[in-house]
Motif scaffolding. Structure first.
Motif, PDB file in Angstrom:
ATOM      1  N   GLN A   1     -20.943 -23.252 -21.350  1.00 31.38           N
ATOM      2  CA  GLN A   1     -21.672 -22.182 -22.030  1.00 31.38           C
ATOM      3  C   GLN A   1     -22.696 -22.766 -23.001  1.00 31.38           C
ATOM      4  N   LEU A   2     -22.283 -23.795 -23.746  1.00 30.87           N
ATOM      5  CA  LEU A   2     -23.197 -24.383 -24.717  1.00 30.87           C
ATOM      6  C   LEU A   2     -24.338 -25.100 -24.012  1.00 30.87           C
TER       7      LEU A   2
ATOM      8  N   LEU B   1     -16.343 -23.815 -22.498  1.00 30.66           N
ATOM      9  CA  LEU B   1     -17.220 -23.779 -23.675  1.00 30.66           C
ATOM     10  C   LEU B   1     -18.395 -24.732 -23.493  1.00 30.66           C
TER      11      LEU B   1
ATOM     12  N   GLY C   1     -12.629 -15.457 -33.492  1.00 32.09           N
ATOM     13  CA  GLY C   1     -12.182 -16.617 -32.727  1.00 32.09           C
ATOM     14  C   GLY C   1     -11.071 -17.387 -33.402  1.00 32.09           C
TER      15      GLY C   1
ATOM     16  N   LEU D   1     -16.852 -29.081 -33.262  1.00 35.12           N
ATOM     17  CA  LEU D   1     -18.234 -28.988 -32.781  1.00 35.12           C
ATOM     18  C   LEU D   1     -19.152 -29.113 -33.981  1.00 35.12           C
TER      19      LEU D   1
ATOM     20  N   THR E   1     -11.101 -19.417 -35.886  1.00 32.99           N
ATOM     21  CA  THR E   1     -11.548 -20.802 -36.032  1.00 32.99           C
ATOM     22  C   THR E   1     -12.277 -20.929 -37.367  1.00 32.99           C
TER      23      THR E   1
ATOM     24  N   ASP F   1     -21.047 -19.230 -30.403  1.00 29.65           N
ATOM     25  CA  ASP F   1     -20.355 -19.422 -29.121  1.00 29.65           C
ATOM     26  C   ASP F   1     -19.081 -20.231 -29.317  1.00 29.65           C
ATOM     27  N   GLY F   2     -19.218 -21.305 -30.111  1.00 29.41           N
ATOM     28  CA  GLY F   2     -18.058 -22.159 -30.336  1.00 29.41           C
ATOM     29  C   GLY F   2     -16.938 -21.423 -31.043  1.00 29.41           C
TER      30      GLY F   2
ATOM     31  N   LYS G   1      -3.976 -24.234 -29.592  1.00 27.26           N
ATOM     32  CA  LYS G   1      -5.080 -23.548 -28.945  1.00 27.26           C
ATOM     33  C   LYS G   1      -5.241 -24.096 -27.535  1.00 27.26           C
ATOM     34  N   PRO G   2      -5.826 -23.346 -26.634  1.00 26.48           N
ATOM     35  CA  PRO G   2      -6.042 -23.871 -25.290  1.00 26.48           C
ATOM     36  C   PRO G   2      -6.884 -25.141 -25.361  1.00 26.48           C
TER      37      PRO G   2
ATOM     38  N   SER H   1     -15.233 -18.773 -28.670  1.00 28.48           N
ATOM     39  CA  SER H   1     -14.403 -19.288 -27.576  1.00 28.48           C
ATOM     40  C   SER H   1     -12.967 -19.520 -28.046  1.00 28.48           C
ATOM     41  N   GLY H   2     -12.794 -19.826 -29.331  1.00 26.29           N
ATOM     42  CA  GLY H   2     -11.443 -19.979 -29.855  1.00 26.29           C
ATOM     43  C   GLY H   2     -10.745 -21.241 -29.427  1.00 26.29           C
ATOM     44  N   THR H   3     -11.454 -22.169 -28.756  1.00 26.24           N
ATOM     45  CA  THR H   3     -10.794 -23.379 -28.293  1.00 26.24           C
ATOM     46  C   THR H   3     -11.009 -24.557 -29.236  1.00 26.24           C
ATOM     47  N   LEU H   4     -11.834 -24.387 -30.271  1.00 28.52           N
ATOM     48  CA  LEU H   4     -12.188 -25.524 -31.120  1.00 28.52           C
ATOM     49  C   LEU H   4     -11.305 -25.570 -32.356  1.00 28.52           C
TER      50      LEU H   4
ATOM     51  N   ALA I   1     -26.552 -19.837 -32.834  1.00 28.55           N
ATOM     52  CA  ALA I   1     -26.022 -19.304 -31.575  1.00 28.55           C
ATOM     53  C   ALA I   1     -24.931 -20.207 -31.023  1.00 28.55           C
ATOM     54  N   LEU I   2     -25.167 -21.533 -31.120  1.00 30.78           N
ATOM     55  CA  LEU I   2     -24.148 -22.478 -30.640  1.00 30.78           C
ATOM     56  C   LEU I   2     -22.867 -22.332 -31.444  1.00 30.78           C
TER      57      LEU I   2
END
Lengths: 528, 252
Positions: free
Chosen positions: A389-390, A386, B157, B85, B159, B125-126, A379-380, B129-132, B121-122
């Motif tokens: 954004q958080l 992020l 995402g 996260l 995830t 978002d996490g 993954k990136p 984003s697909g990065t986690l 909501a957090l």
């Protein structure tokens, strides 16, 4: 005159310096400059006449060398170049501080930036002590050179600095006069550089120590001694650099000033023909502003770290939306999303006329190499968007990692750090998954002293029967933090009760010595 | 009587249609324990879906066991250098303890929100984003719609989403409310294997799979996470260390 600026053979010996203490003028007398009546910059104020003499020292090898001395210390015969131990011996009660050249440099840099903004387009930090300002065609804005010098000295006095100013046709002559002239303000008429610097000592010419030593051997004391000398032999004996410095001072060789360039924040602005008030139109303008700003950032190779969106309403009031990013960015989508999260706090009132987006802080942002995997499987890796954004949702303080702290006391072993840090782990002692905010007192504890886990206790109104225990792990109080912890001891035990609950409990005190604690039991954490 | 066999291409087409309806999940994370993996619908936990974990009782020890179970899952989901996260409303986690379940502090990002809605909501978002590597969220009350949102965000995402359902009222198990989670787990800490000497053995949990999509519930007693987040089966009785004297002491 400072001892170190004299030619070597004229410098007082250590013995004479030692005697200087007895011969020093009493501190009640005014200083040289005050007697000369050279304006308010050098007025003797009671504050420093009565203060303890203060010096700054720098460690060179094994020795501490004085780098600066306050006026009252100079009155007592101390000065730069002395050994700090000797200064301490000469003056009892001396106030000694370590020199911080990087802070001095930072102050000079700020002064140079101020000079570029306020006084002249070209200014440069010349060395660790001084600024060069190119005053060509600017002093008339301040009422002439004398008035400019007076303003400059007044400005520095308000900052707590004592300034010496020399205005000359060459940078080298100004450098020499600012340091070695007797008056704090010297203005050399055009073409008068040679006459002005002729009586100054050779050290004024920024010569190397070797050249100064050689000149002292030949009996050359002042700049004027060099002028009539044939240049060929002079260059052979004192080095070509000496000739260059001399030529720079008297104007035969050029010495350009490289001006500092102040940072101007990238900015994008839209003045609107008609005031706007709807969310859609504001979002549209934000999109335009971000596009403009990103062009400005890209042209300079920068990425925004902090942004300020100013919205001016028709009634003239300004509203600001201020936010930061975790890492320098030029990503338009990301910035628009961050702005969109915050812009609903804006009250458009009767309409917004002007919107201005400023990158108040920007860092260099160039091309980054691809990761070693060449963007293949994983993954990136970049969490910064992020995190922005958080933190836009809950504030940057509520987003954190936990880093270890060197402490055996469990609640002090963790500290919150920023989300982009990469902390290391803890030692492998078993630790609970959840820690109570405050240790809770246990009642009806049955335990063998001094070092056995309890057999039973009650906590939160429920009796627990212990079937297994492990410990103690002794944690000593941190005596350097509080007086109460000098003798304090906690003995931690892991225990398991009959229902399968595993807890982390401790006893205050080691069970032998009463000063280490009152033998009360507390529950501190819960293992899974 | 069947006279004509259906054409091969029609069967293949039906297979493709069937596969399209079934394959919505991502790679599955196996526990490495056959007695669990064989009973899970896709031989492990779906890596692009919502999973719920709750403690079996409001007691803090069960709560901590569920926390460590989650930590171990998240650590194994994010094993390939992903960041986890962990969104909470009241921060009482002790990071050294989580470190010992495999979640090293440089791959663990906490966020402390003011209320459950913010936590959700957090988490969303996490996830989007697909990065986690994984997202863990602790909530008290959550509606069916919100779990559906999380499930969709996890799928979008790509995830894994691990939702920790905290107890709010003593008499009401949080898993009794409906949810669209793929699996729902209930963890209880039970007594560890008595050792032959003083001390505490490896902790044990009763791990109960309350509900799973396309599968049946089951319950097992397992040994707790090691420092890479892996669970283990207790050793069979004949391999156990002798603990007879301890048992006698306990009975006394």
């Amino acid at each position: 005159m400072q001892a170190s600026s004299l030619p070597r053979h004229q410098q007082p010996s250590m013995r004479e310096l030692g005697r200087r203490f007895e011969a020093a003028p009493p501190p009640f007398r005014g200083t040289r400059s005050a007697e000369a009546g050279e304006g308010p910059a050098h007025a003797v104020t009671a504050a420093w006449t009565w203060a303890r003499p203060r010096i700054l020292v720098e460690t060179v090898g094994q020795r501490e060398i004085v780098t600066a001395a306050c006026p009252s210390a100079r009155e007592l015969g101390l000065g730069p170049g002395m050994v700090a131990a000797q200064a301490r011996a000469l003056v009892p009660g001396l106030d000694v501080h370590p020199a911080q050249p990087e802070l001095d440099r930072a102050l000079l840099d700020r002064l140079a930036l101020h000079a570029v903004r306020a006084w002249t387009p070209t200014a440069q930090v010349s060395d660790s002590q001084a600024l060069w300002l190119d005053l060509t065609g600017t002093t008339h804005l301040f009422g002439g050179e004398e008035d400019f010098c007076r303003r400059l000295i007044g400005f520095c006095r308000r900052l707590g600095l004592t300034a010496r100013v020399a205005i000359a046709g060459t940078a080298g002559a100004a450098h020499a006069l600012a340091r070695f002239a007797t008056r704090p303000v010297v203005i050399v008429p055009p073409g008068g550089e040679v006459a002005a610097i002729a009586p100054l000592p050779l050290a004024a010419l920024r010569l190397s120590p070797e050249a100064l030593r050689a000149a002292a051997r030949f009996g050359l004391d002042s700049v004027g001694d060099l002028l009539p000398m044939p240049r060929g032999p002079l260059a052979r004996r004192l080095g070509m650099a000496t000739i260059t410095r001399l030529d720079q001072a008297i104007g035969r060789a050029a010495e350009p000033i490289t001006g500092v360039v102040p940072f101007e924040a990238p900015v994008a602005e839209r003045r609107l023909l008609e005031p706007i008030g709807t969310a859609d139109s504001i979002a549209l303008v934000i999109g335009d502003l971000v596009g403009d700003l990103i062009e400005a950032l890209r042209a300079r190779g920068l990425g925004a770290r902090a942004l300020d969106l100013m919205l001016q309403r028709v009634d003239g009031t300004e509203q600001h939306v201020i936010f930061g990013t975790a890492r320098a960015t030029r990503d338009a989508r990301h910035l628009i999303r961050l702005l969109g999260l915050r812009v609903d706090t804006v009250d458009p009132g009767l309409g917004i006329e002007v919107m201005r987006l400023t990158a108040t802080r920007a860092d260099a942002l160039d091309a980054v190499p691809l990761a070693a995997t060449f963007g293949g499987d994983g993954k990136p890796d970049d969490l910064a968007p992020l995190i922005d954004q958080l933190s836009a949702r809950i504030g940057s303080a509520a987003l954190f990692k936990v880093a270890p702290v060197e402490s055996d006391v469990p609640e002090r072993a963790v500290a919150r750090v920023g989300p982009l840090e990469s902390p290391t782990g803890w030692s492998r002692w078993r630790r609970p998954a959840r820690l109570l905010r405050r240790p809770e007192l246990l009642h009806n504890v049955v335990a063998l002293l001094p070092d056995a886990a309890p057999r039973r206790f009650s906590w939160r109104g429920k009796a627990h029967v212990i079937v297994a225990g492990d410990g103690p792990e002794r944690v000593f109080g941190e005596w350097w933090r509080r007086d109460g912890e000098v003798w304090a001891v906690r003995d931690y035990y892991q225990i398991e009760d009959a229902d399968g609950g595993r807890y982390w409990i401790f006893r205050r005190g080691d069970g032998v010595d009463g000063t280490t604690g009152d033998l009360s039991w507390h529950l501190h954490g819960v293992f899974g | 009587m069947l006279t004509a066999t259906p054409p091969q291409e029609q069967i293949a087409c039906l297979h493709v249609q069937l596969a399209a309806t079934q394959v919505s999940g991502g790679p599955s994370l196996a526990f490495g324990i056959d007695r669990i993996d064989d009973r899970l619908a896709d031989h492990g936990l779906d890596g692009h879906a919502l999973h719920e974990v709750a403690a079996a009782s409001p007691a803090l020890s069960d709560d901590a066991a569920a926390t460590l179970f989650l930590a171990g899952l998240a650590a194994r989901f994010a094993a390939a250098a992903g960041t986890v996260l962990w969104a909470v409303t009241r921060f009482d986690l002790y990071a050294p303890g989580l470190d010992q379940a495999g979640l090293s502090p440089d791959h663990l990002l906490f966020s402390e929100a003011r209320e459950d809605n913010e936590v959700l909501a957090l988490a969303e978002d996490g996830l989007r984003s697909g990065t986690l590597g994984a997202v863990v969220a602790e909530v008290g009350r959550i509606s069916m719609t919100a779990t559906r949102r999380l499930q969709l965000a996890a799928a979008e995402g790509r995830t894994p989403m691990l939702l920790f359902r905290r107890w709010r009222r003593r008499a009401l198990c949080p898993l009794s409310e409906p949810s669209s989670a793929t699996t729902r787990w209930r963890i209880r800490s039970v007594a560890s294997q008595p050792l032959g000497h003083a001390g505490i053995g490896r902790p044990r949990w009763e791990v109960e799979l309350v509900r799973q999509r396309n599968g049946n519930p089951f319950s097992l007693t397992l040994e707790a996470c090691d420092d890479t987040g892996r669970l283990a089966l207790p050793a069979p009785a004949r391999h156990r260390a002798a603990g007879a004297d301890r048992a006698a002491a306990r009975a006394a």
